[in-house]
Design a protein around this motif. Structure first.
Motif, PDB file in Angstrom:
ATOM      1  N   ARG A 344       0.829  -1.204   0.000  1.00 18.28           N
ATOM      2  CA  ARG A 344       0.000   0.000   0.000  1.00 18.28           C
ATOM      3  C   ARG A 344       0.863   1.255   0.000  1.00 18.28           C
ATOM      4  O   ARG A 344       0.552   2.238  -0.670  1.00 18.28           O
ATOM      5  CB  ARG A 344      -0.968  -0.030   1.187  1.00 18.28           C
ATOM      6  N   ALA A 347       2.171   1.763  -3.563  1.00 23.25           N
ATOM      7  CA  ALA A 347       1.137   2.251  -4.484  1.00 23.25           C
ATOM      8  C   ALA A 347       0.826   3.723  -4.217  1.00 23.25           C
ATOM      9  O   ALA A 347       0.590   4.495  -5.147  1.00 23.25           O
ATOM     10  CB  ALA A 347      -0.121   1.401  -4.365  1.00 23.25           C
ATOM     11  N   GLY A 412      -0.749  -6.206  -6.379  1.00 28.61           N
ATOM     12  CA  GLY A 412      -2.152  -5.946  -6.708  1.00 28.61           C
ATOM     13  C   GLY A 412      -2.609  -4.538  -6.328  1.00 28.61           C
ATOM     14  O   GLY A 412      -3.587  -4.032  -6.863  1.00 28.61           O
ATOM     15  N   GLN A 413      -1.872  -3.897  -5.399  1.00 26.21           N
ATOM     16  CA  GLN A 413      -2.224  -2.518  -5.016  1.00 26.21           C
ATOM     17  C   GLN A 413      -2.022  -1.564  -6.195  1.00 26.21           C
ATOM     18  O   GLN A 413      -2.746  -0.577  -6.342  1.00 26.21           O
ATOM     19  CB  GLN A 413      -1.390  -2.047  -3.816  1.00 26.21           C
ATOM     20  N   GLY A 415      -2.256  -2.711  -9.280  1.00 23.34           N
ATOM     21  CA  GLY A 415      -3.304  -3.187 -10.189  1.00 23.34           C
ATOM     22  C   GLY A 415      -4.605  -2.419  -9.972  1.00 23.34           C
ATOM     23  O   GLY A 415      -5.327  -2.113 -10.920  1.00 23.34           O
ATOM     24  N   LYS A 416      -4.870  -2.082  -8.706  1.00 24.64           N
ATOM     25  CA  LYS A 416      -6.089  -1.310  -8.412  1.00 24.64           C
ATOM     26  C   LYS A 416      -6.051   0.062  -9.088  1.00 24.64           C
ATOM     27  O   LYS A 416      -7.075   0.679  -9.315  1.00 24.64           O
ATOM     28  CB  LYS A 416      -6.229  -1.103  -6.899  1.00 24.64           C
ATOM     29  N   LEU A 417      -4.828   0.547  -9.367  1.00 25.57           N
ATOM     30  CA  LEU A 417      -4.677   1.860 -10.018  1.00 25.57           C
ATOM     31  C   LEU A 417      -4.609   1.730 -11.531  1.00 25.57           C
ATOM     32  O   LEU A 417      -4.397   2.717 -12.225  1.00 25.57           O
ATOM     33  CB  LEU A 417      -3.418   2.562  -9.492  1.00 25.57           C
ATOM     34  N   ALA A 476      -8.950   1.831 -14.041  1.00 30.99           N
ATOM     35  CA  ALA A 476      -8.657   1.456 -12.652  1.00 30.99           C
ATOM     36  C   ALA A 476      -9.865   0.781 -12.009  1.00 30.99           C
ATOM     37  O   ALA A 476     -11.000   1.153 -12.259  1.00 30.99           O
ATOM     38  CB  ALA A 476      -8.263   2.685 -11.857  1.00 30.99           C
ATOM     39  N   ALA A 477      -9.561  -0.223 -11.211  1.00 28.78           N
ATOM     40  CA  ALA A 477     -10.611  -0.932 -10.479  1.00 28.78           C
ATOM     41  C   ALA A 477     -11.180   0.010  -9.417  1.00 28.78           C
ATOM     42  O   ALA A 477     -10.465   0.884  -8.918  1.00 28.78           O
ATOM     43  CB  ALA A 477     -10.041  -2.183  -9.835  1.00 28.78           C
ATOM     44  N   GLN A 479     -12.000   1.572  -6.010  1.00 31.76           N
ATOM     45  CA  GLN A 479     -11.283   1.493  -4.724  1.00 31.76           C
ATOM     46  C   GLN A 479     -12.213   0.940  -3.654  1.00 31.76           C
ATOM     47  O   GLN A 479     -13.388   1.280  -3.628  1.00 31.76           O
ATOM     48  CB  GLN A 479     -10.819   2.907  -4.311  1.00 31.76           C
ATOM     49  N   PRO A 480     -11.655   0.060  -2.805  1.00 26.22           N
ATOM     50  CA  PRO A 480     -12.503  -0.496  -1.745  1.00 26.22           C
ATOM     51  C   PRO A 480     -12.888   0.594  -0.734  1.00 26.22           C
ATOM     52  O   PRO A 480     -12.141   1.525  -0.528  1.00 26.22           O
ATOM     53  CB  PRO A 480     -11.606  -1.541  -1.082  1.00 26.22           C
TER      54      PRO A 480
END
Ligand SMILES: [Zn+2]
Length: 480
Positions: A344, A347, A412-413, A415-417, A476-477, A479-480
């Motif tokens: 995190r 990222a 994967g952090q 990847g979220k971007l 971008a996926a 964000q949670p």
């Protein structure tokens, strides 16, 4: 009908021919230059051959496990691991090696024990869960068992208050490790649910597939609100034994003593090494693994193997007489186990540089063979993935059409971007026998499987770093 089929077939053949011909044009800046669907021929064959006889990954792994050993985030050994990694990347000739600080709450384990007090006194093999508070001296309580987290959630508080909750759900063994996310909420969320109903403490059956008398540690949730109950895992046979007692006697009283807990804040470091590409355009393929480990074992499969595999793969690919077109960046992340703090932090720090990250991949599921791969890339990079499929088939690796890659807890952090990602999927059938236990040691790693991993990784690294197509960024996926 037959004619139609032949026509279709020849159109198809023609299409493939055009694709292959376009791909065969060297370095014209076209879509698929250097990236034919036929694979990259001799260079890849040479790299795979080299990887399959290389001792480098094994050397790195045996050095890390013997020279550092267990390296829980924020511990003295974690600091030694950072120094070890910086020294090692420099020795291996990375063009640049640097660290980036990662801050997190430190958790410490001093003492842990549990025993049945009555009706049949005996010790239990137990380990505290990371992030758990201590018991403030030994506590005693009557045990109340639930076979799932859902059952505990549905229970009226009066059934739980003042007792020790025991969650007995068992993790199933699967090749893709799917049993883990299905079961791990008993560990991550269980302590919060138990506390919200007034439980004294929580015992869980280890989230693991073995029958050794070795409990599996692992973290409780970092994001759940409320205070967790003191929480610990029993080994699988101890969970079985407790269930036998509960099946014939009531009450069963357990005494639990956990001298563990949060101890201020700590700083560790993501260790980063980079090889330039021959174009020196500042763009690179990102390879990740985590440097920290849990404390009972020596962190050989989790994640010393990943550290060794990605580091060796970068070294091999960059060692070619002609460097790949783009750079290769290895990130050895800090404190994954405590909640992906390194991933995190990376990222956050590099959020504006997603476009420099051509593609990312992470190795963090042990040291067994890779059996499949899956990818999320832009359509233009499809031919590169076709080439990868062909080159990985040599190593017994199939294409997994099952959906988007996970990217790993750390990589994967990014990847979220929107960073493009590939998963090289390892056989996890035996991984959760050892994961987070005292059995996570070097002797469990098969050198031949480690070399197969290296061969697959160096194939991916070379094809991605030598390509001039855009793999991403992808939308971008959320964000949670
Ligand atoms: Zn791991």
């Amino acid at each position: 009908m037959l004619k139609k089929t032949i026509l279709k077939l020849s159109v198809c053949v023609l299409f493939v021919f055009i694709q292959a011909a376009a791909a065969a044009q060297p370095d014209q800046g076209g879509d698929a230059a250097g990236m034919s669907p036929e694979g990259s021929g001799e260079v890849v064959a040479q790299l795979q051959k080299q990887a399959l006889s290389s001792g480098l990954a094994w050397q790195l792994l045996s050095d890390l496990t013997s020279e550092v050993g267990p390296r829980m985030a924020g511990s003295e050994a974690d600091a030694r691991a950072v120094k070890w990694a910086v020294d090692r990347l420099k020795t291996l000739g990375f063009d640049r090696v640097w660290t980036e600080p990662v801050r997190f709450p430190r958790w410490v384990r001093r003492h842990e024990s549990a025993e049945v007090q009555s009706p049949h006194p005996q010790r239990l093999a137990v380990t505290a869960l990371g992030g758990s508070p201590g018991t403030n001296g030994p506590l005693e309580g009557r045990v109340v068992q639930f076979d799932s987290l859902a059952a505990l959630e549905a229970a009226p508080p009066e059934q739980v208050a003042g007792k020790i909750v025991f969650l007995s759900q068992r993790m199933l063994r699967t090749r893709d490790g799917a049993g883990y996310p299905e079961t791990v909420p008993i560990r991550t969320r269980g302590p919060f649910v138990a506390a919200s109903k007034g439980a004294l403490a929580l015992l869980i059956r280890s989230v693991g597939t073995d029958s050794n008398r070795l409990p599996h540690t692992g973290n409780i949730s970092r994001t759940e609100t409320g205070n967790p109950a003191p929480a610990a895992a029993l080994s699988n046979p101890d969970a079985d034994n407790l269930m036998l007692m509960l099946g014939r006697d009531d009450p069963v009283v357990v005494r639990l003593d956990l001298d563990v807990g949060l101890d201020g804040e700590a700083t560790s470091y993501n260790v980063i090494g980079e090889f330039d590409g021959r174009e020196k355009d500042g763009r690179f393929v990102l390879l990740g693994a985590h440097l920290d480990s849990w404390d009972p074992g020596t962190g050989a499969i989790d994640d010393g193997a990943g550290v060794a595999i990605v580091t060796a793969a970068a070294r091999l690919a960059a060692g070619l007489a002609e460097r790949p077109r783009h750079g290769i960046r290895v990130v050895l992340y800090a404190n994954e186990e405590g909640g992906s703090y390194g991933g995190r932090a990376y990222a956050e720090r590099h959020a504006q540089e997603v476009d420099k990250h051509l593609l990312g991949a992470e190795s963090d599921l042990g040291a067994d063979r890779i059996y499949a791969f899956r990818s999320a890339v832009l359509p233009a990079a499809g031919p590169v993935m076709d080439g990868l499929a062909k080159d990985l088939a040599n190593l017994g690796i199939e294409r997994d059409p099952s959906g988007a890659p996970f990217g790993g807890a750390d990589v994967g952090q990014m990847g979220k971007l929107g960073m493009a990602m590939v998963d090289l999927e390892q056989d996890a059938s035996g991984y959760f026998d050892l994961h987070h236990t005292a059995n996570d040691t070097l002797d469990k790693v098969d050198p031949e499987s480690l070399r197969q991993n290296l061969a697959a990784w160096v194939t991916l690294v070379y094809l991605a770093a030598n390509s001039n197509v855009a793999f991403g960024p992808l939308p971008a996926a959320p964000q949670p």
